[in-house]
Design a protein around this motif. Structure first.
Motif, PDB file in Angstrom:
ATOM      1  N   VAL A   1     -45.018  65.092 -81.929  1.00 14.27           N
ATOM      2  CA  VAL A   1     -45.486  66.042 -80.913  1.00 14.27           C
ATOM      3  C   VAL A   1     -46.550  65.412 -80.033  1.00 14.27           C
ATOM      4  CG1 VAL A   1     -46.720  68.213 -80.564  1.00 14.27           C
ATOM      5  CG2 VAL A   1     -44.888  68.088 -82.248  1.00 14.27           C
ATOM      6  N   ARG A   2     -47.483  64.700 -80.647  1.00 17.41           N
ATOM      7  CA  ARG A   2     -48.555  64.056 -79.873  1.00 17.41           C
ATOM      8  C   ARG A   2     -47.977  63.051 -78.889  1.00 17.41           C
ATOM      9  NH1 ARG A   2     -53.086  61.438 -83.468  1.00 17.41           N
ATOM     10  NH2 ARG A   2     -53.245  63.654 -84.060  1.00 17.41           N
ATOM     11  N   ARG A   3     -46.979  62.283 -79.339  1.00 15.67           N
ATOM     12  CA  ARG A   3     -46.389  61.277 -78.456  1.00 15.67           C
ATOM     13  C   ARG A   3     -45.649  61.934 -77.300  1.00 15.67           C
ATOM     14  NH1 ARG A   3     -42.280  56.386 -80.332  1.00 15.67           N
ATOM     15  NH2 ARG A   3     -41.909  55.542 -78.233  1.00 15.67           N
ATOM     16  N   MET A   4     -44.879  62.990 -77.603  1.00 14.55           N
ATOM     17  CA  MET A   4     -44.098  63.650 -76.555  1.00 14.55           C
ATOM     18  C   MET A   4     -45.010  64.347 -75.556  1.00 14.55           C
ATOM     19  SD  MET A   4     -40.815  65.142 -78.645  1.00 14.55           S
ATOM     20  CE  MET A   4     -39.986  65.561 -77.114  1.00 14.55           C
ATOM     21  N   ARG A   5     -46.085  64.966 -76.036  1.00 19.09           N
ATOM     22  CA  ARG A   5     -47.026  65.630 -75.130  1.00 19.09           C
ATOM     23  C   ARG A   5     -47.749  64.609 -74.257  1.00 19.09           C
ATOM     24  NH1 ARG A   5     -49.237  70.021 -79.605  1.00 19.09           N
ATOM     25  NH2 ARG A   5     -47.617  71.594 -79.214  1.00 19.09           N
ATOM     26  N   LYS A   6     -48.025  63.453 -74.826  1.00 17.74           N
ATOM     27  CA  LYS A   6     -48.669  62.404 -74.057  1.00 17.74           C
ATOM     28  C   LYS A   6     -47.756  61.892 -72.963  1.00 17.74           C
ATOM     29  CE  LYS A   6     -51.103  57.992 -74.610  1.00 17.74           C
ATOM     30  NZ  LYS A   6     -51.522  56.937 -75.582  1.00 17.74           N
ATOM     31  N   GLU A   7     -46.464  61.748 -73.285  1.00 19.08           N
ATOM     32  CA  GLU A   7     -45.499  61.266 -72.292  1.00 19.08           C
ATOM     33  C   GLU A   7     -45.303  62.313 -71.195  1.00 19.08           C
ATOM     34  OE1 GLU A   7     -41.992  60.384 -74.447  1.00 19.08           O
ATOM     35  OE2 GLU A   7     -42.732  58.479 -75.253  1.00 19.08           O
ATOM     36  N   ASN A   8     -45.294  63.594 -71.574  1.00 15.10           N
ATOM     37  CA  ASN A   8     -45.105  64.655 -70.584  1.00 15.10           C
ATOM     38  C   ASN A   8     -46.302  64.796 -69.641  1.00 15.10           C
ATOM     39  OD1 ASN A   8     -42.584  65.286 -71.615  1.00 15.10           O
ATOM     40  ND2 ASN A   8     -43.389  66.867 -72.994  1.00 15.10           N
ATOM     41  N   SER A   9     -47.493  64.471 -70.146  1.00 12.03           N
ATOM     42  CA  SER A   9     -48.694  64.582 -69.320  1.00 12.03           C
ATOM     43  C   SER A   9     -48.940  63.358 -68.462  1.00 12.03           C
ATOM     44  CB  SER A   9     -49.914  64.841 -70.212  1.00 12.03           C
ATOM     45  OG  SER A   9     -50.134  63.743 -71.084  1.00 12.03           O
ATOM     46  N   ALA A  10     -48.211  62.280 -68.753  1.00  8.00           N
ATOM     47  CA  ALA A  10     -48.396  61.052 -67.976  1.00  8.00           C
ATOM     48  C   ALA A  10     -47.849  61.243 -66.568  1.00  8.00           C
ATOM     49  CB  ALA A  10     -47.701  59.892 -68.658  1.00  8.00           C
ATOM     50  N   PRO A  11     -48.537  60.676 -65.548  1.00  9.78           N
ATOM     51  CA  PRO A  11     -48.056  60.807 -64.160  1.00  9.78           C
ATOM     52  C   PRO A  11     -46.769  60.054 -63.923  1.00  9.78           C
ATOM     53  CG  PRO A  11     -49.915  59.294 -64.290  1.00  9.78           C
ATOM     54  CD  PRO A  11     -49.782  59.892 -65.662  1.00  9.78           C
TER      55      PRO A  11
END
Length: 308
Positions: A298-308
């Protein structure tokens, strides 16, 4: 102490793994905590009742997927599919019985609390768990008798489920009615109590497991591998089945994969074979380790989704 535990809530999945290995590393500690298992389960259920929004819960029950399909899948379809697959693969009869009995159990009462730690949707696990527990006195004895030829007393199982869930539910209703404002004020203390209960439960489930592993290393590794395969397979099945976003899918997966094996274990009493006991203990490893893996995903996917 309460404030300290509340601060640790975001690290709950990691602490659960520590609890499991602490119970393995220190058998005397696990044996000492084992008598508290029933009390920790009660605290988990009570804490979950107190922290889930009533409006969201009622709204979830209006969804046929949550109120009908998922409980039926959890308590009927999953154990039948797992049992038939195990028989078809030529698995040993003892392992087939252990698998079926473990998947017959209703979803773990701590799943909603774990979902909240992971910032997932905790309403679906709670609704499905409660409805599944209502079905358990009927489905568990019937399916167990079909595959294992065992005669479980449905009245005994029903009484224990009613004592746990009904007692916690009644206590929660009284607290919500007469101390609702205080519950809001002390929400962090409730979280701390749930975390403490999860830690104690994780440690207590390892009572006697180290000795079993040392006495039967090959059988123990087989059971642990099979427990992980079954748990993860059910979680993937639940995640793929559930429509909606990531949080709902992962919550559903946790609900189908993590089972309250302790209820079936205690209901069977002396009817449990040594191999079944070993497998029941092995099921605790994926229950307490997969939340950490999900947290990383979840942390990885949320990080990827928040990346510009």
């Amino acid at each position: 102490m309460g404030r300290f535990l509340a601060r640790l809530m975001p690290h709950g999945p990691t602490l659960l793994i520590i609890g499991v290995f602490a119970g393995l590393a220190f058998p005397a500690l696990a044996d000492a905590v084992r008598p508290l298992m029933a009390a920790t389960i009660f605290v988990l259920v009570l804490g979950t009742f107190l922290r889930v929004d009533g409006g969201a819960f009622r709204q979830a029950l209006r969804r046929p997927l949550v109120s009908l399909l998922l409980p039926t899948l959890a308590m009927v379809a999953c154990p039948l599919l797992v049992g038939l697959a195990a028989q078809g693969s030529g698995s040993r009869a003892e392992l087939t019985i252990a698998l079926v009995l473990s998947v017959c159990a209703p979803p773990s009462s701590g799943t909603a609390a774990v979902a909240r730690m992971l910032r997932l949707d905790a309403t679906i696990p709670l609704a499905v768990t409660l409805l599944s527990m209502a079905l358990a006195p009927i489905t568990v004895p019937l399916i167990a008798a079909w595959f294992a030829g065992l005669a479980l007393d449905p009245l005994v199982l029903a009484a224990r489920l009613a004592l746990l869930v009904g007692g916690a539910g009644a206590t929660a209703l009284l607290l919500r009615r007469y101390a609702s404002e205080r519950l809001v004020q002390h929400s962090r203390a409730i979280d701390a109590a749930v975390l403490a209960a999860l830690l104690l439960f994780a440690i207590s489930t390892m009572a006697g497991v180290r000795a079993q592993i040392e006495a039967q290393p090959v059988a123990a590794l087989t059971c642990i591998g099979l427990a992980f395969a079954c748990n993860l397979g059910l979680q993937v099945f639940g995640a793929l089945l559930m429509p909606g976003g990531l949080t709902e899918r992962l919550s559903t997966g946790l609900t189908l994969g993590n089972r309250n094996v302790g209820l079936v274990w205690s209901a069977m009493g002396t009817a449990v074979s040594p191999m079944t006991v070993l497998f029941f203990a092995a099921t605790q490893f994926p229950i307490y380790m997969t939340p950490r893996l999900i947290e990383m995903l979840v942390r990885r996917m949320r990080k990827e989704n928040s990346a510009p």
